[in-house]
Design an enzyme around this catalytic site. Structure first.
Site, mmCIF file in Angstrom:
data_model
loop_
_atom_site.group_PDB
_atom_site.id
_atom_site.type_symbol
_atom_site.label_atom_id
_atom_site.label_comp_id
_atom_site.label_asym_id
_atom_site.label_seq_id
_atom_site.Cartn_x
_atom_site.Cartn_y
_atom_site.Cartn_z
ATOM 1 N N SER A 15 50.565 44.926 -17.996
ATOM 2 C CA SER A 15 51.332 43.718 -18.250
ATOM 3 C C SER A 15 51.513 42.964 -16.945
ATOM 4 O O SER A 15 51.376 43.537 -15.852
ATOM 5 C CB SER A 15 52.709 44.111 -18.817
ATOM 6 O OG SER A 15 53.615 43.033 -18.761
ATOM 7 N N TYR A 53 60.604 49.124 -18.434
ATOM 8 C CA TYR A 53 59.312 48.600 -18.869
ATOM 9 C C TYR A 53 58.450 48.221 -17.666
ATOM 10 O O TYR A 53 57.277 48.601 -17.584
ATOM 11 C CB TYR A 53 59.539 47.384 -19.761
ATOM 12 C CG TYR A 53 58.269 46.796 -20.343
ATOM 13 C CD1 TYR A 53 57.628 47.406 -21.416
ATOM 14 C CD2 TYR A 53 57.724 45.615 -19.829
ATOM 15 C CE1 TYR A 53 56.469 46.869 -21.958
ATOM 16 C CE2 TYR A 53 56.572 45.076 -20.361
ATOM 17 C CZ TYR A 53 55.951 45.700 -21.430
ATOM 18 O OH TYR A 53 54.801 45.170 -21.952
#
Length: 217
Positions: free
Chosen positions: A163, A176
């Site tokens: 990501s 995350y």
């Protein structure tokens, strides 16, 4: 659940269903009926295993992923194995069955992911462990399980879905972001080890931005 083909270079001959996009009004060419004449091991270069997100909404609906099924589309055999990748034993069973159902896994796409946004003082230890387990530990374990077989066969490719959060920090996303930074570091290190050891295995990492209708990035 996002699916990535890192080797795609041209538009597919036949349309692939896309969530949220209505079907075209005009008639479309239908793929040939190849269910009776496709050799069992004819798609060696097109086989891979992508781990399933435990609560994912797949292109054909999560309800259809609750039990293993075999689909034949444009001459490719596709085996779906619903798996809780947060469980190590399940990862071992997934790797073994994927190998047993084919003549070897050439491409592993680590695509499962969880994202839960909290102020860090409000997030529970259980949620922290869950996110790390799915986003980082599972890809590392699956890679470890499949790489030896790839080395034996003389080829293999690990694709990790990270990501943009793996390249910089994000508010309310400490866990995350940490897992995605970890995936980037894992991929870079694995690539260097493969070079140093002479492994015939490549490693790639993909860092997408926001995903439409999903929000994860």
């Amino acid at each position: 659940m996002r699916t990535v083909n890192p080797n795609a270079s041209e538009t597919p001959r036949y349309p692939i269903p896309t969530p949220g996009i209505p079907a075209a009004k005009t008639a479309l060419p239908q793929p040939p009926n190849t269910s009776q004449n496709v050799p069992k091991n004819s798609a060696r270069k097109n086989r891979g295993v992508g781990d399933a997100k435990s609560n994912a909404k797949g292109c054909f609906g999560y309800e259809n992923l609750k039990k293993p099924c075999v689909l034949i589309f444009i001459g490719l055999n596709v085996l779906t194995i619903p798996t809780d990748v947060g469980n190590r034993k399940n990862l071992e069973l997934l790797a073994k069955r994927a190998e047993d159902e084919s003549d070897g896994i050439d491409v592993l796409i680590n695509n499962a992911g969880l994202e839960k946004a909290y102020p860090y003082d409000k997030i529970s230890a259980e949620v922290i462990e869950q996110i790390i387990g799915v986003n980082l530990v599972a890809p590392m374990i699956l890679s470890r399980l499949l790489i030896p077989k790839m080395i034996e066969r003389g080829e293999g490719h690990i694709v990790n879905m990270a990501s943009l959060a793996g390249l910089f920090g994000i508010a309310y996303g400490e866990v995350y972001a940490a897992t995605k930074h970890g995936l980037v570091g894992f991929t870079r290190s694995l690539r260097l080890t493969a070079i140093g050891e002479g492994y015939p295995v490549r490693a790639s990492v993909i860092c997408p931005g926001f995903i439409s209708d999903v929000g994860m990035y």
